[in-house]
Design an enzyme around this catalytic site. Structure first.
Site, PDB file in Angstrom:
ATOM      1  N   PRO A 191      16.945  77.432 -17.749  1.00 51.41           N
ATOM      2  CA  PRO A 191      17.603  76.148 -17.707  1.00 51.41           C
ATOM      3  C   PRO A 191      17.506  75.457 -18.847  1.00 51.41           C
ATOM      4  O   PRO A 191      16.858  74.416 -18.896  1.00 51.41           O
ATOM      5  CB  PRO A 191      16.742  75.360 -16.510  1.00 51.41           C
ATOM      6  CG  PRO A 191      15.465  75.891 -16.676  1.00 51.41           C
ATOM      7  CD  PRO A 191      15.917  77.524 -17.032  1.00 51.41           C
ATOM      8  N   CYS A 192      18.210  75.906 -19.889  1.00 50.63           N
ATOM      9  CA  CYS A 192      18.356  75.145 -21.162  1.00 50.63           C
ATOM     10  C   CYS A 192      18.896  73.814 -21.142  1.00 50.63           C
ATOM     11  O   CYS A 192      18.664  73.144 -21.958  1.00 50.63           O
ATOM     12  CB  CYS A 192      18.873  76.134 -22.298  1.00 50.63           C
ATOM     13  SG  CYS A 192      20.609  76.455 -21.914  1.00 50.63           S
TER      14      CYS A 192
END
Length: 229
Positions: A191-192
């Protein structure tokens, strides 16, 4: 981070076009091989020779799906998912996969693989859900350290690039963190989108800033509902 991404694009293009790594180094604008090799990890996520192999010998399955945020492409080796990409053009997503693994054997996924795609799309629609997916993502040791920290950021919360660097024990590696986020091959699963600027504003996102905003809004809404119940 923008400059690093631009250099990375030039290097990848030259490595795919030229006969030798040396030609690619100078074709990409580096004035010495030393400078190039010092930046290799951040630019490619692997050695130049490995990148030039283009996934030779790999068996990759892939499939496309549709979500409220556009097209979703999922690709996987026998070990796990090697790519999750988002975009407006499904044809371009397939081209990008082929460009990343030009020498791999890429085939359409079967019905069982479509169920994996459905799980990924469910994460796009409800990114706060915890879904365990097998991953086979390629990167440097540094990139994997960054991605591991990203996966520890709880849904509904964010962390700055500076905070991520600090949690890694490398407080000065803020630019490296940004580059690793830009190189993330598996949207949502890593989850950048939860990484923001120090003031809380949204920085760039490989798959579009509006998708980043939508994912964060969905997570925040789900968290509020959970707290209210």
């Amino acid at each position: 981070a923008y400059a690093a991404a631009a250099r990375g694009r030039r290097v990848r293009k030259e490595l795919g076009r030229t006969a030798t790594v040396t030609e690619a180094i100078y074709g990409a604008g580096f004035n010495s091989s030393g400078r190039f090799y010092a930046a290799t990890d951040a630019l490619l996520g692997m050695t130049p020779t490995s990148y030039r192999s283009g996934g030779a010998g790999e068996q990759i399955r892939c499939a496309l799906g549709s979500s409220s945020l556009g097209a979703v492409l999922v690709a996987a080796t026998q070990k796990g998912i090697c790519a999750i990409t988002l975009g407006d053009n499904s044809t371009q997503l397939k081209r990008d996969l082929r460009a990343r693994f030009p020498h791999a054997s890429i085939a359409e996924g079967d019905a069982a693989f479509q169920r994996l795609v459905a799980r990924v799309i469910a994460m796009v629609e409800a990114p706060a859900r915890t879904v365990s997916l097998p991953l086979d993502v390629r990167g440097t040791a540094f990139q994997h350290r960054v991605w591991q920290v990203l996966r520890q950021i709880p849904a509904g919360t964010t962390a700055s690039y500076t905070e991520v660097a600090r949690r890694m024990g490398s407080p000065r590696a803020v630019r490296g963190v940004a580059a690793a986020c830009a190189a993330n091959p598996a949207a949502i699963a890593i989850p950048c989108h939860r990484v923001v600027r120090r003031d809380g504003s949204l920085a760039g996102y490989r798959w579009g800033i509006e998708r980043k905003r939508a994912l964060l809004e969905r997570e925040a809404m789900s968290t509020r509902r959970s707290a209210g119940s």
